[in-house]
Design an enzyme around this catalytic site. Sequence first.
Site, PDB file in Angstrom:
ATOM      1  N   CYS A  50       0.872  -1.323   0.120  1.00  0.00           N
ATOM      2  CA  CYS A  50       0.201  -0.279  -0.119  1.00  0.00           C
ATOM      3  C   CYS A  50       0.690   1.680  -0.290  1.00  0.00           C
ATOM      4  O   CYS A  50       0.535   2.504   0.573  1.00  0.00           O
ATOM      5  CB  CYS A  50      -0.829  -0.070   0.706  1.00  0.00           C
ATOM      6  SG  CYS A  50      -2.250  -1.369   1.028  1.00  0.00           S
ATOM      7  N   HIS A  51       2.357   1.158  -0.915  1.00  0.00           N
ATOM      8  CA  HIS A  51       2.316   2.364  -1.374  1.00  0.00           C
ATOM      9  C   HIS A  51       3.336   2.101  -2.305  1.00  0.00           C
ATOM     10  O   HIS A  51       3.192   1.215  -3.009  1.00  0.00           O
ATOM     11  CB  HIS A  51       3.951   2.606  -0.090  1.00  0.00           C
ATOM     12  CG  HIS A  51       4.167   1.004   0.163  1.00  0.00           C
ATOM     13  ND1 HIS A  51       5.176   0.623  -0.983  1.00  0.00           N
ATOM     14  CD2 HIS A  51       5.088   0.241   1.613  1.00  0.00           C
ATOM     15  CE1 HIS A  51       5.810  -0.229   0.149  1.00  0.00           C
ATOM     16  NE2 HIS A  51       6.157  -0.555   0.456  1.00  0.00           N
TER      17      HIS A  51
END
Length: 137
Positions: A50-51
């Site tokens: 999630c980046h």
Amino acid sequence: MDNGVELLEFQQRGDERGKMVIIEGLKDVPFEIKRIFYIYGSDEDVIRGCHANRNSEFVLVNVAGKSKVKVLDGKGNEAVFSLNRPHTGIYLPKMVWKEMFAFSKDSVLLCIASEAYDPLEYIRDYEDFIKIINSEK
Ligand code: TYD
């Protein structure tokens, strides 16, 4: 996806003693290797990553077990890749959003990176990522 994300097939070597995969920087992966880390012990319902990274390129390989990685380019394209072979990796260029999920209990996800760890080059907010991608057009 027309953004550099690609599956890499490593040569599977070995003999009667067992198998071996060799990954060399600038040869089997398209960058010099500065860092490796590996992720294991994640429950099946966990979503990791999630980046996006401003500078780091990665190659991910499930050296044991399996997981999935979803890649979004911030321009409306997304793809999900299944990682389930020790001789198959996925190349992730800089500035793509990635989410790793569906980890099997025995999953060991090897992450090979082009840069040393720098928390400042991580974009951890999806809206920020979208804004940055669109401002770079
Ligand atoms: P994180 O990036 O959240 O892991 P994932 O992308 O798998 O969800 O990293 C977890 C923690 O480890 C976080 O506090 C940052 C730290 N970390 C390092 O110190 N060095 C590293 O090379 C990495 C990848 C993480």
